[in-house]
Design an enzyme around this catalytic site. Structure first.
Site, PDB file in Angstrom:
ATOM      1  N   PHE A  60      10.223   3.093  13.593  1.00  0.00           N
ATOM      2  CA  PHE A  60      10.170   3.029  15.044  1.00  0.00           C
ATOM      3  C   PHE A  60      11.027   1.869  15.518  1.00  0.00           C
ATOM      4  O   PHE A  60      10.810   0.724  15.131  1.00  0.00           O
ATOM      5  CB  PHE A  60       8.724   2.874  15.538  1.00  0.00           C
ATOM      6  CG  PHE A  60       8.612   3.106  17.011  1.00  0.00           C
ATOM      7  CD1 PHE A  60       8.490   4.395  17.513  1.00  0.00           C
ATOM      8  CD2 PHE A  60       8.666   2.040  17.901  1.00  0.00           C
ATOM      9  CE1 PHE A  60       8.418   4.623  18.875  1.00  0.00           C
ATOM     10  CE2 PHE A  60       8.600   2.258  19.269  1.00  0.00           C
ATOM     11  CZ  PHE A  60       8.473   3.553  19.761  1.00  0.00           C
ATOM     12  N   GLU A  68      21.357  11.515  25.004  1.00  0.00           N
ATOM     13  CA  GLU A  68      20.013  11.123  24.546  1.00  0.00           C
ATOM     14  C   GLU A  68      20.067   9.756  23.862  1.00  0.00           C
ATOM     15  O   GLU A  68      21.097   9.368  23.318  1.00  0.00           O
ATOM     16  CB  GLU A  68      19.497  12.137  23.523  1.00  0.00           C
ATOM     17  CG  GLU A  68      18.392  13.058  23.983  1.00  0.00           C
ATOM     18  CD  GLU A  68      17.079  12.374  24.387  1.00  0.00           C
ATOM     19  OE1 GLU A  68      17.032  11.142  24.571  1.00  0.00           O
ATOM     20  OE2 GLU A  68      16.085  13.086  24.525  1.00  0.00           O
ATOM     21  N   ASP A  69      18.946   9.072  23.871  1.00  0.00           N
ATOM     22  CA  ASP A  69      18.859   7.813  23.152  1.00  0.00           C
ATOM     23  C   ASP A  69      18.611   8.063  21.664  1.00  0.00           C
ATOM     24  O   ASP A  69      19.286   7.542  20.803  1.00  0.00           O
ATOM     25  CB  ASP A  69      17.763   6.897  23.735  1.00  0.00           C
ATOM     26  CG  ASP A  69      16.430   7.614  23.941  1.00  0.00           C
ATOM     27  OD1 ASP A  69      16.329   8.836  23.693  1.00  0.00           O
ATOM     28  OD2 ASP A  69      15.473   6.942  24.367  1.00  0.00           O
ATOM     29  N   LYS A  80      13.984   7.528  30.305  1.00  0.00           N
ATOM     30  CA  LYS A  80      14.709   6.349  30.738  1.00  0.00           C
ATOM     31  C   LYS A  80      15.587   5.792  29.622  1.00  0.00           C
ATOM     32  O   LYS A  80      16.524   5.046  29.855  1.00  0.00           O
ATOM     33  CB  LYS A  80      13.696   5.257  31.137  1.00  0.00           C
ATOM     34  CG  LYS A  80      12.820   5.628  32.294  1.00  0.00           C
ATOM     35  CD  LYS A  80      11.794   4.502  32.552  1.00  0.00           C
ATOM     36  CE  LYS A  80      10.852   4.900  33.658  1.00  0.00           C
ATOM     37  NZ  LYS A  80       9.697   3.980  33.726  1.00  0.00           N
ATOM     38  N   GLY A  81      15.241   6.118  28.385  1.00  0.00           N
ATOM     39  CA  GLY A  81      15.818   5.436  27.221  1.00  0.00           C
ATOM     40  C   GLY A  81      17.329   5.494  27.103  1.00  0.00           C
ATOM     41  O   GLY A  81      17.935   4.641  26.465  1.00  0.00           O
ATOM     42  N   LYS A 112      17.043  10.594  13.861  1.00  0.00           N
ATOM     43  CA  LYS A 112      16.132  10.484  12.714  1.00  0.00           C
ATOM     44  C   LYS A 112      15.969  11.888  12.126  1.00  0.00           C
ATOM     45  O   LYS A 112      14.969  12.558  12.395  1.00  0.00           O
ATOM     46  CB  LYS A 112      14.752  10.003  13.174  1.00  0.00           C
ATOM     47  CG  LYS A 112      14.630   8.562  13.562  1.00  0.00           C
ATOM     48  CD  LYS A 112      13.143   8.267  13.800  1.00  0.00           C
ATOM     49  CE  LYS A 112      12.922   7.070  14.660  1.00  0.00           C
ATOM     50  NZ  LYS A 112      11.533   6.918  15.087  1.00  0.00           N
ATOM     51  N   ASP A 158      14.260  12.719  17.547  1.00  0.00           N
ATOM     52  CA  ASP A 158      13.205  12.487  16.568  1.00  0.00           C
ATOM     53  C   ASP A 158      12.766  13.862  16.032  1.00  0.00           C
ATOM     54  O   ASP A 158      13.418  14.430  15.173  1.00  0.00           O
ATOM     55  CB  ASP A 158      12.092  11.719  17.296  1.00  0.00           C
ATOM     56  CG  ASP A 158      10.999  11.201  16.393  1.00  0.00           C
ATOM     57  OD1 ASP A 158      11.296  10.839  15.261  1.00  0.00           O
ATOM     58  OD2 ASP A 158       9.842  11.163  16.825  1.00  0.00           O
ATOM     59  N   ARG A 211      13.295  -2.710  26.184  1.00  0.00           N
ATOM     60  CA  ARG A 211      14.524  -1.942  26.445  1.00  0.00           C
ATOM     61  C   ARG A 211      15.734  -2.861  26.595  1.00  0.00           C
ATOM     62  O   ARG A 211      16.868  -2.462  26.384  1.00  0.00           O
ATOM     63  CB  ARG A 211      14.384  -1.137  27.738  1.00  0.00           C
ATOM     64  CG  ARG A 211      13.327  -0.050  27.706  1.00  0.00           C
ATOM     65  CD  ARG A 211      13.468   0.824  28.945  1.00  0.00           C
ATOM     66  NE  ARG A 211      12.296   1.643  29.197  1.00  0.00           N
ATOM     67  CZ  ARG A 211      12.061   2.826  28.654  1.00  0.00           C
ATOM     68  NH1 ARG A 211      12.902   3.309  27.770  1.00  0.00           N
ATOM     69  NH2 ARG A 211      10.978   3.519  28.948  1.00  0.00           N
TER      70      ARG A 211
HETATM   71  P1  IMP Z   1      11.445  14.158  20.149  1.00  0.00           P
HETATM   72  O1  IMP Z   1      11.078  15.271  21.096  1.00  0.00           O
HETATM   73  O2  IMP Z   1      10.378  13.958  19.115  1.00  0.00           O
HETATM   74  O3  IMP Z   1      12.797  14.310  19.518  1.00  0.00           O
HETATM   75  O4  IMP Z   1      11.367  12.847  21.037  1.00  0.00           O
HETATM   76  C1  IMP Z   1      12.442  12.050  21.359  1.00  0.00           C
HETATM   77  C2  IMP Z   1      11.950  10.951  22.261  1.00  0.00           C
HETATM   78  O5  IMP Z   1      10.906  10.197  21.622  1.00  0.00           O
HETATM   79  C3  IMP Z   1      13.071   9.950  22.523  1.00  0.00           C
HETATM   80  O6  IMP Z   1      13.851  10.311  23.661  1.00  0.00           O
HETATM   81  C4  IMP Z   1      12.318   8.646  22.702  1.00  0.00           C
HETATM   82  O7  IMP Z   1      11.916   8.504  24.041  1.00  0.00           O
HETATM   83  C5  IMP Z   1      11.088   8.807  21.818  1.00  0.00           C
HETATM   84  N1  IMP Z   1      11.271   8.156  20.496  1.00  0.00           N
HETATM   85  C6  IMP Z   1      11.395   8.747  19.302  1.00  0.00           C
HETATM   86  N2  IMP Z   1      11.559   7.851  18.306  1.00  0.00           N
HETATM   87  C7  IMP Z   1      11.566   6.637  18.908  1.00  0.00           C
HETATM   88  C8  IMP Z   1      11.723   5.286  18.401  1.00  0.00           C
HETATM   89  O8  IMP Z   1      11.900   5.010  17.206  1.00  0.00           O
HETATM   90  N3  IMP Z   1      11.669   4.314  19.338  1.00  0.00           N
HETATM   91  C9  IMP Z   1      11.495   4.534  20.678  1.00  0.00           C
HETATM   92  N4  IMP Z   1      11.350   5.775  21.177  1.00  0.00           N
HETATM   93  C10 IMP Z   1      11.385   6.824  20.300  1.00  0.00           C
END
Ligand code: IMP
Length: 179
Positions: A153, A100-101, A45-46, A132, A104, A166
């Site tokens: 975070f 993407e939002d 949803k982000g 990140k 990570d 959000r």
């Molecule tokens: P990844 O697979 O670890 O890259 O996950 C990415 C997802 O983790 C993002 O689409 C977010 O939903 C969530 N996420 C990662 N870091 C944050 C943060 O700092 N705040 C909120 N959601 C995060």
């Protein structure tokens, strides 16, 4: 989970900073895809807020679609995702831009990109509002980045903590709980 208000520790990215990078990304993407059509995929949803802002900066014809994925229980570190809502259309021959939002570890997007690539699109690229890079576990090609951020975070501008925050127009870091 019921809402438990936390104190905002500090604002990391203001709405003005967001507006500036969204305009930059929109211009860059419009240049790169000039003469083509885009198929934007919002990862729920982000990303909904970023998608809504970005699309208004695009000068190429585009369609939008939404996808909802979640990590399989207990398999978060593998990045194997379950599709909760798939795309509405066949993407064969289309230029795909995944919106993407935040990137990570990169595991979710790595899996998603591989999955979409099996559907014969003309191309697949990624745009993210926040990145990140220090947290990356797999190497993925993120073509367009709004802003790199430190390993904190964040919530706001579509990003949540347990489903809340959000709606904050700025991106903030919450204060740790006091016990
Ligand atoms: P990844 O697979 O670890 O890259 O996950 C990415 C997802 O983790 C993002 O689409 C977010 O939903 C969530 N996420 C990662 N870091 C944050 C943060 O700092 N705040 C909120 N959601 C995060």
């Amino acid at each position: 989970m019921a809402f438990q208000e936390k104190t905002i520790d500090h604002t990391l990215v203001t709405r003005q900073m967001i507006q500036t990078f969204v305009e930059r990304l929109g211009k860059q993407i419009s240049e790169d895809y000039a003469g083509k059509e885009l198929y934007l995929i919002c990862v729920l949803k982000g990303s909904f807020m970023f998608m809504a802002d970005l699309i208004r900066e695009l000068e190429v014809p585009c369609e939008i679609d939404f996808m909802s994925v979640s990590s399989y229980e207990g398999e978060k570190s593998t990045g194997v995702v379950k599709i909760n809502k798939d795309l509405d259309r066949n993407i064969s021959g289309k230029h795909i831009l995944i919106v993407e939002d935040i990137v990570d570890t990169g595991l979710t997007l790595n899996h998603l990109t591989n999955l979409l690539s099996t559907r014969n699109p003309a191309s697949v690229r990624i745009v993210t509002a926040f990145d990140k890079p220090m947290r990356r576990k797999v190497e993925i090609d993120v073509h367009y980045v709004g802003m790199e951020i430190p390993n904190e975070f964040i919530v706001g501008y579509g990003l949540d903590l347990d489903g809340y925050y959000r709606n904050l127009p700025d991106v903030v870091v919450l204060a740790p709980d006091e016990d």
